[in-house]
Design a protein around this motif. Structure first.
Motif, PDB file in Angstrom:
ATOM      1  N   LEU A   9      19.457  -4.854 -38.221  1.00 57.94           N
ATOM      2  CA  LEU A   9      18.415  -3.986 -38.784  1.00 57.94           C
ATOM      3  C   LEU A   9      17.027  -4.566 -38.521  1.00 57.94           C
ATOM      4  N   MET A  10      16.943  -5.866 -38.707  1.00 58.59           N
ATOM      5  CA  MET A  10      15.634  -6.505 -38.493  1.00 58.59           C
ATOM      6  C   MET A  10      15.175  -6.320 -37.050  1.00 58.59           C
ATOM      7  N   LEU A  11      16.167  -6.496 -36.140  1.00 56.26           N
ATOM      8  CA  LEU A  11      15.846  -6.352 -34.716  1.00 56.26           C
ATOM      9  C   LEU A  11      15.370  -4.918 -34.425  1.00 56.26           C
ATOM     10  N   CYS A  12      16.164  -3.955 -34.987  1.00 58.32           N
ATOM     11  CA  CYS A  12      15.781  -2.553 -34.785  1.00 58.32           C
ATOM     12  C   CYS A  12      14.363  -2.307 -35.269  1.00 58.32           C
ATOM     13  N   GLY A  13      14.134  -2.827 -36.450  1.00 58.05           N
ATOM     14  CA  GLY A  13      12.799  -2.670 -37.034  1.00 58.05           C
ATOM     15  C   GLY A  13      11.743  -3.220 -36.096  1.00 58.05           C
ATOM     16  N   ALA A  14      11.993  -4.416 -35.602  1.00 60.35           N
ATOM     17  CA  ALA A  14      11.017  -5.072 -34.735  1.00 60.35           C
ATOM     18  C   ALA A  14      10.823  -4.255 -33.456  1.00 60.35           C
ATOM     19  N   LEU A  15      11.983  -3.770 -32.926  1.00 57.32           N
ATOM     20  CA  LEU A  15      11.894  -3.026 -31.670  1.00 57.32           C
ATOM     21  C   LEU A  15      11.114  -1.723 -31.851  1.00 57.32           C
ATOM     22  N   SER A  16      11.454  -1.008 -32.922  1.00 58.25           N
ATOM     23  CA  SER A  16      10.793   0.272 -33.113  1.00 58.25           C
ATOM     24  C   SER A  16       9.290   0.060 -33.324  1.00 58.25           C
ATOM     25  N   TRP A  17       8.972  -1.044 -33.961  1.00 57.73           N
ATOM     26  CA  TRP A  17       7.557  -1.341 -34.178  1.00 57.73           C
ATOM     27  C   TRP A  17       6.848  -1.556 -32.841  1.00 57.73           C
ATOM     28  N   ALA A  18       7.574  -2.250 -31.940  1.00 60.92           N
ATOM     29  CA  ALA A  18       6.968  -2.563 -30.652  1.00 60.92           C
ATOM     30  C   ALA A  18       6.844  -1.302 -29.795  1.00 60.92           C
ATOM     31  N   ALA A  19       7.799  -0.368 -29.967  1.00 57.13           N
ATOM     32  CA  ALA A  19       7.798   0.796 -29.079  1.00 57.13           C
ATOM     33  C   ALA A  19       6.708   1.798 -29.453  1.00 57.13           C
ATOM     34  N   ALA A  20       6.499   1.977 -30.756  1.00 59.44           N
ATOM     35  CA  ALA A  20       5.478   2.936 -31.176  1.00 59.44           C
ATOM     36  C   ALA A  20       4.111   2.440 -30.737  1.00 59.44           C
ATOM     37  N   PRO A  21       3.180   3.373 -30.434  1.00 61.98           N
ATOM     38  CA  PRO A  21       1.842   2.927 -30.048  1.00 61.98           C
ATOM     39  C   PRO A  21       1.214   2.136 -31.192  1.00 61.98           C
ATOM     40  N   ALA A  22       0.634   1.021 -30.845  1.00 62.21           N
ATOM     41  CA  ALA A  22       0.068   0.167 -31.885  1.00 62.21           C
ATOM     42  C   ALA A  22      -0.932   0.978 -32.709  1.00 62.21           C
ATOM     43  N   PRO A  23      -0.762   1.019 -34.024  1.00 61.94           N
ATOM     44  CA  PRO A  23      -1.671   1.836 -34.849  1.00 61.94           C
ATOM     45  C   PRO A  23      -3.121   1.394 -34.696  1.00 61.94           C
ATOM     46  N   GLN A  24      -3.298   0.125 -34.367  1.00 64.98           N
ATOM     47  CA  GLN A  24      -4.665  -0.369 -34.227  1.00 64.98           C
ATOM     48  C   GLN A  24      -5.374   0.319 -33.053  1.00 64.98           C
ATOM     49  N   ASP A  25      -4.630   0.490 -31.960  1.00 61.45           N
ATOM     50  CA  ASP A  25      -5.189   1.140 -30.780  1.00 61.45           C
ATOM     51  C   ASP A  25      -5.569   2.579 -31.085  1.00 61.45           C
TER      52      ASP A  25
END
Lengths: 154, 175
Positions: A9-25
């Motif tokens: 789950l943690m990995l999934c979380g990390a991956l999905s975070w990386a895939a979505a466009p960075a909110p900062q951008d």
């Protein structure tokens, strides 16, 4: 087993975070768009530098982006442009002595108009009185009416 | 009572006068905030000798005209003969800021039309142009001895504004 799931789950979380466009951008992009659409292109004066195809607008867009990437605040960027091109680059000019007429003029004029209107209406109403006509006025009215009748007949 | 009936006429006349004056204003002449401020500092390669630099410091100590020009600019071609003639009289040093041009085109332009400039700075990216608030070439700045911008002419110089505005100002500053 639980640990495996947890790690998964943690990995999934990390991956999905990386895939979505960075909110900062995204935030940066929105800020950039908002800022450039508030700035007037001096070449084609009714377009913002965000819309304009003029060379200068392109240069100024690049300049705005570079300054944003350098961590400058919106205020610093608009100050930079106002220092070079004057208040005219801002579609919404700042409130200061010179621009006060722009900001308040319409309201002052509307207020004056309303005051004048009230003044005239009140004065007219005062002019219309319900007091009965005096003797002299009655006589005049009668003679005028008689004259008018005579004219109609004639 | 009669004076009062003149009020609407007065308002109308004022409006007409304002609109009439507005017809003759040029909306492209936006007053520069740089007037009476120090000319922005710059250092750029020279147009004709890329190995050497030219900077705002080189303009100090004398009254100068800084003329922003480009070979792609049609109005520059219009004012160019005036600048050449002015440079010949030696009344004032004219410096050039070659704005967003290619070196080759700019040099060919000077070869063909004459070179009125003491030196031209080569502002390929237009960054110095932004610092000077340039938005419509040609533009001409009158800069005094102390490096303060005293006047900015937006658009091409004409015989008329050179004679009546720019040169009188230059002479006053030279005193």
């Amino acid at each position: 087993m639980k640990t495996v799931i947890a790690v998964g789950l943690m990995l999934c979380g990390a991956l999905s975070w990386a895939a979505a466009p960075a909110p900062q951008d995204e935030q940066m992009e929105a800020r950039y768009r908002a800022l450039t659409s508030e700035l007037r292109c001096l070449v084609c004066q009714n377009e913002s530098i965000s819309d304009s195809h003029a060379d200068l607008a392109k240069d100024l867009r690049n300049q705005v982006r570079a300054m944003m990437e350098a961590g400058k605040m919106d205020k610093e960027i608009t100050d930079y442009l106002v220092a070079r091109y004057g208040d005219f680059v801002l579609f919404r000019p700042r409130l200061k002595g010179l621009t006060a007429a722009l900001w308040f003029g319409p309201f002052v004029l509307t207020g004056l108009g309303v005051l004048l209107l009230i003044y005239y209406v009140l004065r007219r109403r005062k002019g219309m009185s319900d007091a009965p006509l005096s003797g002299g006025e009655q006589d005049r009215l009668r003679s005028v009416l008689r004259g008018a009748e005579g004219e109609n007949k004639g | 009572m009669r004076a009062r009936s003149l009020i609407p006429l007065g308002i109308f006349a004022t409006l007409v006068a304002l609109l009439w004056a507005g017809l003759y204003l040029n909306p492209h002449e936006v007053p520069s905030p740089l007037i009476d401020k120090p000319a922005p500092e710059f250092t750029l390669p020279q147009l004709q000798d890329p190995a050497r630099n030219i900077g705002s410091k080189d303009l100090l100590g004398k009254v100068t005209l800084l003329n922003v020009w480009a070979s792609w600019c049609v109005a520059c071609r219009e004012e160019h003969p005036l600048l050449v003639a002015l440079a010949k009289t030696g009344q004032v040093d004219v410096y050039g800021l070659n704005y967003k041009d290619t070196r080759q085109d700019a040099l060919r332009w000077l070869d063909g039309l004459g070179n009125p400039y003491v030196v031209s700075a080569f502002d390929e990216q237009g960054n110095v142009g932004i610092d000077y608030g340039v938005y419509g070439v040609p533009e001409t700045y009158v800069i005094d001895r102390a490096g303060i911008i005293r006047y900015k002419m937006i658009g091409p110089l004409t015989e008329d504004n050179l004679k009546n505005i720019v040169l009188p100002l230059v002479r006053k500053l030279q005193e």
